[in-house]
Write a protein that holds these residues in place. Structure first.
Motif, mmCIF file in Angstrom:
data_model
loop_
_atom_site.group_PDB
_atom_site.id
_atom_site.type_symbol
_atom_site.label_atom_id
_atom_site.label_comp_id
_atom_site.label_asym_id
_atom_site.label_seq_id
_atom_site.Cartn_x
_atom_site.Cartn_y
_atom_site.Cartn_z
ATOM 1 N N CYS A 25 37.371 46.922 39.587
ATOM 2 C CA CYS A 25 37.854 46.132 40.704
ATOM 3 C C CYS A 25 38.895 46.949 41.474
ATOM 4 O O CYS A 25 39.381 47.959 40.979
ATOM 5 C CB CYS A 25 38.493 44.839 40.192
ATOM 6 S SG CYS A 25 37.307 43.728 39.395
ATOM 7 N N MET A 50 35.195 45.108 36.610
ATOM 8 C CA MET A 50 34.464 44.072 37.330
ATOM 9 C C MET A 50 33.480 43.366 36.390
ATOM 10 O O MET A 50 32.755 43.998 35.640
ATOM 11 C CB MET A 50 33.705 44.690 38.511
ATOM 12 C CG MET A 50 32.977 43.696 39.391
ATOM 13 S SD MET A 50 32.109 44.499 40.771
ATOM 14 C CE MET A 50 33.481 45.194 41.681
ATOM 15 N N ASN A 51 33.480 42.030 36.432
ATOM 16 C CA ASN A 51 32.529 41.236 35.675
ATOM 17 C C ASN A 51 31.203 41.207 36.435
ATOM 18 O O ASN A 51 31.180 40.920 37.631
ATOM 19 C CB ASN A 51 33.072 39.818 35.479
ATOM 20 C CG ASN A 51 32.166 38.948 34.630
ATOM 21 O OD1 ASN A 51 31.118 38.518 35.082
ATOM 22 N ND2 ASN A 51 32.587 38.676 33.413
ATOM 23 N N ASP A 52 30.094 41.503 35.759
ATOM 24 C CA ASP A 52 28.795 41.593 36.435
ATOM 25 C C ASP A 52 28.415 40.305 37.141
ATOM 26 O O ASP A 52 27.722 40.319 38.160
ATOM 27 C CB ASP A 52 27.690 41.954 35.423
ATOM 28 C CG ASP A 52 27.843 43.377 34.913
ATOM 29 O OD1 ASP A 52 28.488 44.185 35.609
ATOM 30 O OD2 ASP A 52 27.333 43.680 33.820
ATOM 31 N N THR A 53 28.874 39.165 36.616
ATOM 32 C CA THR A 53 28.497 37.876 37.192
ATOM 33 C C THR A 53 29.586 37.297 38.081
ATOM 34 O O THR A 53 29.324 36.842 39.195
ATOM 35 C CB THR A 53 28.183 36.863 36.071
ATOM 36 O OG1 THR A 53 27.150 37.390 35.247
ATOM 37 C CG2 THR A 53 27.742 35.525 36.667
ATOM 38 N N GLY A 55 32.503 38.831 39.199
ATOM 39 C CA GLY A 55 33.191 39.722 40.119
ATOM 40 C C GLY A 55 34.556 40.128 39.602
ATOM 41 O O GLY A 55 34.697 40.546 38.452
ATOM 42 N N CYS A 56 35.579 39.988 40.419
ATOM 43 C CA CYS A 56 36.930 40.417 40.071
ATOM 44 C C CYS A 56 37.883 39.223 40.025
ATOM 45 O O CYS A 56 37.609 38.172 40.592
ATOM 46 C CB CYS A 56 37.444 41.433 41.092
ATOM 47 S SG CYS A 56 36.487 42.965 41.147
ATOM 48 N N TRP A 68 38.072 33.843 40.391
ATOM 49 C CA TRP A 68 37.104 34.927 40.332
ATOM 50 C C TRP A 68 36.334 34.953 41.645
ATOM 51 O O TRP A 68 35.884 33.923 42.132
ATOM 52 C CB TRP A 68 36.118 34.708 39.187
ATOM 53 C CG TRP A 68 36.694 34.890 37.813
ATOM 54 C CD1 TRP A 68 37.222 33.930 37.011
ATOM 55 C CD2 TRP A 68 36.793 36.123 37.091
ATOM 56 N NE1 TRP A 68 37.657 34.475 35.834
ATOM 57 C CE2 TRP A 68 37.401 35.827 35.854
ATOM 58 C CE3 TRP A 68 36.436 37.438 37.387
ATOM 59 C CZ2 TRP A 68 37.639 36.801 34.891
ATOM 60 C CZ3 TRP A 68 36.670 38.422 36.418
ATOM 61 C CH2 TRP A 68 37.275 38.098 35.188
ATOM 62 N N THR A 70 33.457 37.709 43.982
ATOM 63 C CA THR A 70 32.773 38.985 44.132
ATOM 64 C C THR A 70 33.313 39.711 45.364
ATOM 65 O O THR A 70 34.085 39.145 46.137
ATOM 66 C CB THR A 70 31.256 38.770 44.290
ATOM 67 O OG1 THR A 70 31.019 37.973 45.453
ATOM 68 C CG2 THR A 70 30.693 38.044 43.062
ATOM 69 N N GLU A 72 31.667 40.654 47.972
ATOM 70 C CA GLU A 72 31.041 40.301 49.230
ATOM 71 C C GLU A 72 32.012 39.485 50.087
ATOM 72 O O GLU A 72 32.826 38.735 49.581
ATOM 73 C CB GLU A 72 29.764 39.477 49.012
ATOM 74 C CG GLU A 72 28.585 40.288 48.499
ATOM 75 C CD GLU A 72 28.636 40.518 47.002
ATOM 76 O OE1 GLU A 72 29.511 39.929 46.331
ATOM 77 O OE2 GLU A 72 27.802 41.289 46.491
#
Length: 200
Positions: A25, A50-53, A55-56, A68, A70, A72
């Motif tokens: 992140c 960063m968590n794959d699902t 995000g940060c 949390w 992502t 985007e």
């Protein structure tokens, strides 16, 4: 070839599987603006992997809530109190999003109310403002102050309306924002017939 079969072939061949790529992140303390369809707010990164699902991990600058998100719809910002990274601050009254400069004049605010089975606009004078010049305003009672503009958001920085924010949605249309940066039912429309110096 499925991932399971590919893994089996790799193991049988004696080759070590390639390590997973770990995304990080933004560093802790980095500020970003989250641009949702219906709201915009500023978040501060807490760093880490960063968590794959999910995000940060972030902290909302306006409410302090930890959330949390992502990456985007994120836009990097400069340090607190500064302009967005790589983008100068918008001079007050200079316009935004191709809407042109903010026109001087009285912006009357109302909220929808049911009257006799019809929806009518009920004046909300606490949000009325008149743009008296670049970066300056007066309120319904004649008090005066200054405002700044960042993108499509106008913020009253001094005077009786200090702290109130409006989002510009059209050349002569503003919508007040709540503490979470959400648009409410109130709208403020430019009334060119009213005098800035007269009684509203």
């Amino acid at each position: 070839m499925s991932a399971l079969v590919a893994l089996a072939v790799t193991l049988l061949s004696g080759a070590a599987p390639a390590p997973a790529v770990q995304s990080n992140c933004p560093p802790a303390g980095a500020r970003f603006q989250r641009n949702n369809i219906d709201s915009t707010f500023v978040v501060v990164s807490e760093g880490g992997a960063m968590n794959d699902t999910l995000g940060c991990r972030w902290r909302r600058e306006d409410t302090g809530a930890r959330i949390w998100l992502t990456m985007e719809l994120m836009r990097p910002l400069g340090p607190a109190g500064g302009a967005p990274a790589g983008r100068p601050a918008t001079p007050a009254g200079s316009g935004s999003a191709g809407l042109g400069p903010i026109a001087s004049g009285v912006y009357e605010c109302d909220s929808p109310a049911a009257v006799g089975g019809s929806i009518m606009g009920r004046p909300v004078t606490g949000f009325f403002f008149g743009v008296t010049g670049p970066g300056t305003y007066r309120d319904f009672d004649g008090g005066r102050g200054a405002f700044s503009q960042s993108g499509d958001v106008l913020t009253m920085t001094s005077g009786p309306l200090r702290g109130i924010r409006y989002r510009r949605q059209a050349a002569g249309l503003f919508r007040p924002l709540d503490a979470q940066g959400q648009i409410g039912p109130i709208r403020c429309v430019l009334n060119r017939a009213k005098s800035l110096t007269g009684r509203w």
